[in-house]
Design a protein around this motif. Sequence first.
Motif, PDB file in Angstrom:
ATOM      1  N   UNK A 269       0.831  -1.205   0.000  1.00  0.00           N
ATOM      2  CA  UNK A 269       0.000   0.000   0.000  1.00  0.00           C
ATOM      3  C   UNK A 269       0.864   1.252   0.000  1.00  0.00           C
ATOM      4  N   UNK A 270       1.898   1.242   0.844  1.00  0.00           N
ATOM      5  CA  UNK A 270       2.813   2.387   0.891  1.00  0.00           C
ATOM      6  C   UNK A 270       3.550   2.537  -0.438  1.00  0.00           C
ATOM      7  N   UNK A 274      -0.852   4.561  -1.865  1.00  0.00           N
ATOM      8  CA  UNK A 274      -2.267   4.524  -1.536  1.00  0.00           C
ATOM      9  C   UNK A 274      -2.488   4.917  -0.080  1.00  0.00           C
ATOM     10  N   UNK A 275      -3.670   5.455   0.200  1.00  0.00           N
ATOM     11  CA  UNK A 275      -4.091   5.812   1.548  1.00  0.00           C
ATOM     12  C   UNK A 275      -5.529   5.329   1.742  1.00  0.00           C
ATOM     13  N   UNK A 276      -6.052   5.427   2.962  1.00  0.00           N
ATOM     14  CA  UNK A 276      -7.443   5.034   3.195  1.00  0.00           C
ATOM     15  C   UNK A 276      -8.194   6.135   3.928  1.00  0.00           C
ATOM     16  N   UNK A 288     -11.861   2.856   2.422  1.00  0.00           N
ATOM     17  CA  UNK A 288     -11.827   3.138   0.992  1.00  0.00           C
ATOM     18  C   UNK A 288     -10.409   3.533   0.588  1.00  0.00           C
ATOM     19  N   UNK A 289      -9.945   2.949  -0.495  1.00  0.00           N
ATOM     20  CA  UNK A 289      -8.594   3.238  -0.973  1.00  0.00           C
ATOM     21  C   UNK A 289      -8.592   4.449  -1.893  1.00  0.00           C
ATOM     22  N   UNK A 290      -7.598   5.332  -1.705  1.00  0.00           N
ATOM     23  CA  UNK A 290      -7.477   6.473  -2.602  1.00  0.00           C
ATOM     24  C   UNK A 290      -6.013   6.821  -2.818  1.00  0.00           C
ATOM     25  N   UNK A 291      -5.739   7.541  -3.887  1.00  0.00           N
ATOM     26  CA  UNK A 291      -4.395   7.983  -4.223  1.00  0.00           C
ATOM     27  C   UNK A 291      -3.990   9.119  -3.292  1.00  0.00           C
ATOM     28  N   UNK A 292      -2.782   9.032  -2.742  1.00  0.00           N
ATOM     29  CA  UNK A 292      -2.285  10.089  -1.858  1.00  0.00           C
ATOM     30  C   UNK A 292      -2.357  11.435  -2.563  1.00  0.00           C
TER      31      UNK A 292
END
Length: 358
Positions: A269-270, A274-276, A288-292
């Motif tokens: 993830x890192x 990606x962030x949540x 929910x996953x999203x782009x940093x």
Amino acid sequence: MERLGLVGLPNAGKTSLFNALTGARAPVAPHPYTTTETSLGVASVPDERLGRLAEMSRSRKVVPAGVQVVDIAGLAAGASQGEGLGNRFLAGIREVDALCLVLRAFEDPEVPGESDPVAALEALELELVLADLASVEGQLERRRKQARADKSLQREVAALEEVHEALAAGTPLYRAALDPEGADARRGLFLLTAKPVLAVVNVTEGDPEGAARAEKAVGEALGGAGEVLAVAARLEAEAAELEEAERAELLEGLGLGAGALARVSAAAYRLLGRRVFFTTGEKETRAWSFRAGASAPECAGVIHSDLQRGFIRAEVIPAEELLAIGSWQRAKAEGRVRLEGRDYQVADGDVLEIRFNV
């Protein structure tokens, strides 16, 4: 969903790691090329905040974030010239967003293959570098000819020449000190060694000292270009087939903590940037996953396109702050829930409620 590609020599344990991460039961056998086709699965990303939010909201359903994992056919020496499953192997790598190099460090007389993870890393890097070098050489000559007539291409030619120099020296681009100004030009080359990397050292179970030595050696060989994790993939794959409580008990008893699932999924993830963010209520708590760096409307679109199209405001509070208060209603009553607009960049761990109108 971004893809993490598992890359390794035959019998490195890629498929065992794939099964451990995704809960799949892809066949594993002690001979080369058990995996000849690309397999896809999704690894859940454990996050203790998710469980605590679900408990706070008394949610009936809990949905973690995930990362797509791709088990790619094994590499052999000469893959860049089509040896073994070379073309299929290289095609599989081109389709992923980041590489997980699976390096064998376990001894097993029933499973052929070397157990030197540093030698395996060198072999993998060599084939990836040779494939990139062949690609760059063809593009460089074409661009040089075009640049004679179009001076605007000279910067792109300079970036190609820098890349060619690094590859010709045997250095993968993820460990090359390249000029940041050429980043845009390099991005359009779609090179294999330009992808971010994570190394998983597949170690013998029950040998923590050997695992630490192998992890350190690979870390030094990578030169800080990627995170290195030691994992007993076969044991982890067996544990993945158990019920959650039994799995946790087994891993805890063996001193493996949360196991490979948590460590490798979080590292991936890192690596993928990606962030949540979370949504929580009685019906469901979800990560929910999203782009940093994504904005509030973009994150609203992760939930549903209508929310992005009709975005008005986002109600926002960090998960830890909400958990300390004890409920969404109380947080709102105390004025702790912020209203954010279209320009707000969502932070990892934010809890959101989206106001929208369509």
